[in-house]
Design a protein around this motif. Structure first.
Motif, PDB file in Angstrom:
ATOM      1  N   TRP A  53      12.578 -47.835  99.653  1.00 53.02           N
ATOM      2  CA  TRP A  53      12.535 -47.709 100.830  1.00 53.02           C
ATOM      3  C   TRP A  53      11.802 -48.788 101.525  1.00 53.02           C
ATOM      4  CZ3 TRP A  53       7.609 -47.703 101.619  1.00 53.02           C
ATOM      5  CH2 TRP A  53       6.702 -47.226 100.514  1.00 53.02           C
ATOM      6  N   CYS A  54      11.273 -49.745 100.841  1.00 54.91           N
ATOM      7  CA  CYS A  54      10.542 -50.727 100.955  1.00 54.91           C
ATOM      8  C   CYS A  54      10.994 -52.066 100.818  1.00 54.91           C
ATOM      9  CB  CYS A  54       9.250 -50.726  99.847  1.00 54.91           C
ATOM     10  SG  CYS A  54       7.961 -52.148 100.014  1.00 54.91           S
ATOM     11  N   SER A  55      11.234 -52.718 101.911  1.00 48.99           N
ATOM     12  CA  SER A  55      11.808 -54.115 102.102  1.00 48.99           C
ATOM     13  C   SER A  55      11.020 -55.146 101.421  1.00 48.99           C
ATOM     14  CB  SER A  55      12.040 -54.488 103.688  1.00 48.99           C
ATOM     15  OG  SER A  55      12.876 -53.739 104.368  1.00 48.99           O
ATOM     16  N   PRO A  56       9.915 -55.175 101.176  1.00 51.27           N
ATOM     17  CA  PRO A  56       9.413 -56.256 100.220  1.00 51.27           C
ATOM     18  C   PRO A  56       9.245 -56.119  98.863  1.00 51.27           C
ATOM     19  CG  PRO A  56       7.671 -55.521 102.241  1.00 51.27           C
ATOM     20  CD  PRO A  56       8.855 -54.640 102.142  1.00 51.27           C
ATOM     21  N   CYS A  57       9.655 -54.737  98.556  1.00 49.31           N
ATOM     22  CA  CYS A  57      10.109 -54.373  97.094  1.00 49.31           C
ATOM     23  C   CYS A  57      11.292 -55.110  96.859  1.00 49.31           C
ATOM     24  CB  CYS A  57       9.956 -52.831  97.046  1.00 49.31           C
ATOM     25  SG  CYS A  57       8.421 -51.976  97.188  1.00 49.31           S
ATOM     26  N   ARG A  58      12.418 -54.889  97.800  1.00 48.05           N
ATOM     27  CA  ARG A  58      13.613 -55.462  97.344  1.00 48.05           C
ATOM     28  C   ARG A  58      13.641 -57.049  97.357  1.00 48.05           C
ATOM     29  NH1 ARG A  58      14.840 -51.252 100.896  1.00 48.05           N
ATOM     30  NH2 ARG A  58      14.746 -52.578 103.003  1.00 48.05           N
ATOM     31  N   GLY A  59      12.572 -57.531  98.140  1.00 47.42           N
ATOM     32  CA  GLY A  59      12.600 -59.228  98.091  1.00 47.42           C
ATOM     33  C   GLY A  59      12.076 -59.572  96.923  1.00 47.42           C
ATOM     34  N   GLU A  60      10.925 -58.751  96.306  1.00 49.73           N
ATOM     35  CA  GLU A  60      10.382 -59.241  95.030  1.00 49.73           C
ATOM     36  C   GLU A  60      11.213 -58.755  93.594  1.00 49.73           C
ATOM     37  OE1 GLU A  60       6.449 -57.865  94.260  1.00 49.73           O
ATOM     38  OE2 GLU A  60       7.145 -55.719  94.180  1.00 49.73           O
ATOM     39  N   ALA A  61      12.129 -57.907  93.689  1.00 51.62           N
ATOM     40  CA  ALA A  61      12.726 -57.253  92.695  1.00 51.62           C
ATOM     41  C   ALA A  61      13.383 -58.339  91.771  1.00 51.62           C
ATOM     42  CB  ALA A  61      13.815 -56.143  93.052  1.00 51.62           C
ATOM     43  N   PRO A  62      14.357 -59.399  92.447  1.00 47.05           N
ATOM     44  CA  PRO A  62      14.842 -60.385  91.437  1.00 47.05           C
ATOM     45  C   PRO A  62      13.651 -61.269  90.780  1.00 47.05           C
ATOM     46  CG  PRO A  62      15.852 -60.279  93.703  1.00 47.05           C
ATOM     47  CD  PRO A  62      14.592 -59.561  93.851  1.00 47.05           C
ATOM     48  N   SER A  63      12.862 -61.447  91.329  1.00 47.69           N
ATOM     49  CA  SER A  63      11.527 -62.114  90.653  1.00 47.69           C
ATOM     50  C   SER A  63      11.146 -61.306  89.403  1.00 47.69           C
ATOM     51  CB  SER A  63      10.536 -62.592  91.700  1.00 47.69           C
ATOM     52  OG  SER A  63      10.922 -63.616  92.581  1.00 47.69           O
ATOM     53  N   LEU A  64      10.838 -60.175  89.845  1.00 49.05           N
ATOM     54  CA  LEU A  64      10.229 -59.223  88.639  1.00 49.05           C
ATOM     55  C   LEU A  64      11.173 -59.142  87.310  1.00 49.05           C
ATOM     56  CD1 LEU A  64       8.756 -56.422  90.885  1.00 49.05           C
ATOM     57  CD2 LEU A  64       7.765 -57.951  89.389  1.00 49.05           C
ATOM     58  N   VAL A  65      12.437 -58.987  87.794  1.00 48.74           N
ATOM     59  CA  VAL A  65      13.579 -58.909  86.724  1.00 48.74           C
ATOM     60  C   VAL A  65      13.806 -60.142  86.146  1.00 48.74           C
ATOM     61  CG1 VAL A  65      16.213 -58.623  86.438  1.00 48.74           C
ATOM     62  CG2 VAL A  65      14.820 -57.231  88.030  1.00 48.74           C
ATOM     63  N   ALA A  66      13.764 -61.233  86.634  1.00 51.89           N
ATOM     64  CA  ALA A  66      13.753 -62.409  85.714  1.00 51.89           C
ATOM     65  C   ALA A  66      12.622 -62.900  84.880  1.00 51.89           C
ATOM     66  CB  ALA A  66      13.863 -63.723  86.964  1.00 51.89           C
ATOM     67  N   VAL A  67      11.387 -62.620  85.479  1.00 55.03           N
ATOM     68  CA  VAL A  67      10.399 -62.575  84.524  1.00 55.03           C
ATOM     69  C   VAL A  67      10.094 -61.665  83.320  1.00 55.03           C
ATOM     70  CG1 VAL A  67       7.791 -62.796  84.251  1.00 55.03           C
ATOM     71  CG2 VAL A  67       9.016 -63.841  86.373  1.00 55.03           C
ATOM     72  N   ALA A  68      10.664 -60.393  83.733  1.00 57.55           N
ATOM     73  CA  ALA A  68      10.668 -59.237  82.692  1.00 57.55           C
ATOM     74  C   ALA A  68      11.623 -59.793  81.270  1.00 57.55           C
ATOM     75  CB  ALA A  68      11.288 -58.044  83.314  1.00 57.55           C
ATOM     76  N   ASN A  69      12.731 -60.466  81.929  1.00 55.98           N
ATOM     77  CA  ASN A  69      14.101 -60.709  81.108  1.00 55.98           C
ATOM     78  C   ASN A  69      13.340 -62.079  80.154  1.00 55.98           C
ATOM     79  OD1 ASN A  69      15.598 -58.762  81.544  1.00 55.98           O
ATOM     80  ND2 ASN A  69      16.856 -59.926  83.481  1.00 55.98           N
ATOM     81  N   ASP A  70      12.974 -62.826  80.825  1.00 60.62           N
ATOM     82  CA  ASP A  70      12.346 -64.098  80.068  1.00 60.62           C
ATOM     83  C   ASP A  70      11.424 -63.881  79.147  1.00 60.62           C
ATOM     84  OD1 ASP A  70      12.725 -67.035  79.883  1.00 60.62           O
ATOM     85  OD2 ASP A  70      10.804 -67.180  81.270  1.00 60.62           O
ATOM     86  N   MET A  71      10.377 -63.141  79.740  1.00 60.41           N
ATOM     87  CA  MET A  71       9.023 -62.817  78.716  1.00 60.41           C
ATOM     88  C   MET A  71       9.182 -61.839  77.905  1.00 60.41           C
ATOM     89  SD  MET A  71       6.183 -64.382  81.428  1.00 60.41           S
ATOM     90  CE  MET A  71       5.392 -64.885  80.225  1.00 60.41           C
ATOM     91  N   ALA A  72      10.055 -60.983  77.646  1.00 63.47           N
ATOM     92  CA  ALA A  72      10.162 -59.851  76.576  1.00 63.47           C
ATOM     93  C   ALA A  72       9.888 -60.340  75.304  1.00 63.47           C
ATOM     94  CB  ALA A  72      11.651 -59.097  77.023  1.00 63.47           C
ATOM     95  N   ASP A  73      10.322 -61.536  74.862  1.00 62.13           N
ATOM     96  CA  ASP A  73      10.107 -61.675  73.617  1.00 62.13           C
ATOM     97  C   ASP A  73       8.711 -62.451  73.240  1.00 62.13           C
ATOM     98  OD1 ASP A  73      12.522 -61.312  72.668  1.00 62.13           O
ATOM     99  OD2 ASP A  73      13.264 -63.385  72.979  1.00 62.13           O
ATOM    100  N   GLU A  74       7.726 -62.471  74.458  1.00 60.74           N
ATOM    101  CA  GLU A  74       6.243 -63.089  74.319  1.00 60.74           C
ATOM    102  C   GLU A  74       5.462 -61.849  74.160  1.00 60.74           C
ATOM    103  OE1 GLU A  74       5.493 -66.442  76.690  1.00 60.74           O
ATOM    104  OE2 GLU A  74       7.555 -66.743  77.143  1.00 60.74           O
ATOM    105  N   GLY A  75       5.915 -60.620  74.131  1.00 62.12           N
ATOM    106  CA  GLY A  75       5.039 -59.519  74.161  1.00 62.12           C
ATOM    107  C   GLY A  75       4.618 -58.841  75.500  1.00 62.12           C
ATOM    108  N   VAL A  76       5.458 -59.316  76.518  1.00 63.67           N
ATOM    109  CA  VAL A  76       5.159 -58.883  77.698  1.00 63.67           C
ATOM    110  C   VAL A  76       6.010 -57.761  78.267  1.00 63.67           C
ATOM    111  CG1 VAL A  76       5.053 -59.378  80.256  1.00 63.67           C
ATOM    112  CG2 VAL A  76       4.394 -61.188  78.494  1.00 63.67           C
ATOM    113  N   GLN A  77       5.543 -56.698  78.448  1.00 59.69           N
ATOM    114  CA  GLN A  77       6.477 -55.417  78.964  1.00 59.69           C
ATOM    115  C   GLN A  77       6.146 -55.175  80.447  1.00 59.69           C
ATOM    116  OE1 GLN A  77       8.311 -54.226  76.502  1.00 59.69           O
ATOM    117  NE2 GLN A  77       7.688 -55.539  75.191  1.00 59.69           N
ATOM    118  N   PHE A  78       7.179 -54.648  80.925  1.00 64.68           N
ATOM    119  CA  PHE A  78       7.136 -54.136  82.393  1.00 64.68           C
ATOM    120  C   PHE A  78       7.312 -52.737  82.541  1.00 64.68           C
ATOM    121  CE2 PHE A  78       7.437 -58.663  82.889  1.00 64.68           C
ATOM    122  CZ  PHE A  78       7.244 -58.978  84.161  1.00 64.68           C
ATOM    123  N   VAL A  79       6.653 -52.019  83.551  1.00 66.04           N
ATOM    124  CA  VAL A  79       7.009 -50.702  83.713  1.00 66.04           C
ATOM    125  C   VAL A  79       6.891 -50.663  85.406  1.00 66.04           C
ATOM    126  CG1 VAL A  79       6.089 -48.231  83.722  1.00 66.04           C
ATOM    127  CG2 VAL A  79       6.010 -49.686  81.620  1.00 66.04           C
ATOM    128  N   GLY A  80       7.824 -49.893  86.075  1.00 62.53           N
ATOM    129  CA  GLY A  80       7.661 -49.491  87.354  1.00 62.53           C
ATOM    130  C   GLY A  80       6.925 -48.249  87.647  1.00 62.53           C
TER     131      GLY A  80
END
Length: 196
Positions: A87-114
């Motif tokens: 329901w949060c508009s800023p959350c929709r705005g930042e989602a592509p950035s979070l997804v891009a970094v999560a995909n890019d840094m998975a091999d560096e030992g960086v994990q994401f949880v929502g």
């Protein structure tokens, strides 16, 4: 026991309402207590020196997909914990950035949880995840009860969206109380990833 549950539910609902009012209306919260040795950066991003970091509470619960998840399982890896709601508009705005970094840094030992907050049913949150192709799990917290696991005056997420970066020892290194751009997130993550 029934009165206690009603009180706990009311407190959780009140906490969730406060979070909604502080972040999704664009307000920024300040530091989380006196003498915390927190450095406030620009735009609501706080960083903490390693010797002053607080341990992330051992939060666990059910994910949007119905699996059990514990944040303690991520010790030894850098963890990005993002508090969001469909329901949060800023959350929709930042989602592509979070997804891009999560995909890019998975091999560096960086994990994401929502940590999905205040979605009264799972379907809007699951639709959000499908829309943005979110590759990481999210704990489901419709009443804000998991947020109550953060001790009073701790470095806790005080709004929606907010993001914590947790070091390999399970300590909170960064707190962002704003929607993050990809550049913001990478800049906050890089020093924590570089720590040995």
């Amino acid at each position: 026991m029934i009165q206690f549950r009603a009180l706990a539910s009311g407190v959780a609902g009140l906490a969730a309402c406060v979070l909604t009012l502080t972040a999704c209306q664009g307000q920024q919260a300040g530091s989380s207590g006196d003498n915390t040795n927190i450095v406030q950066g620009s735009g609501g991003v706080l960083t903490v020196d390693p010797e002053d970091r607080q341990t992330l509470p051992d939060i666990s619960g059910e994910t949007l997909d119905g699996d059990e998840l514990s944040l303690a399982d991520y010790r030894g890896e850098v963890l990005v914990l993002n508090v969001w709601g469909s329901w949060c508009s800023p959350c929709r705005g930042e989602a592509p950035s979070l997804v891009a970094v999560a995909n890019d840094m998975a091999d560096e030992g960086v994990q994401f949880v929502g940590l999905n907050l205040q979605d009264r049913s799972r379907e809007p949150a699951l639709a959000f995840e499908r829309t943005f192709d979110v590759p990481y799990p999210s704990l489901y917290d419709p009443n804000g009860e998991l947020l109550l696991e953060f001790p009073k005056d701790s470095l806790n997420p005080q709004g929606v969206p907010s993001t914590l970066i947790v070091d390999r020892e399970g300590r909170i290194a960064v707190r962002a109380l704003k929607a993050l751009t990809e550049e913001d997130l990478r800049a906050a993550l890089e020093p924590v990833v570089a720590e040995s």
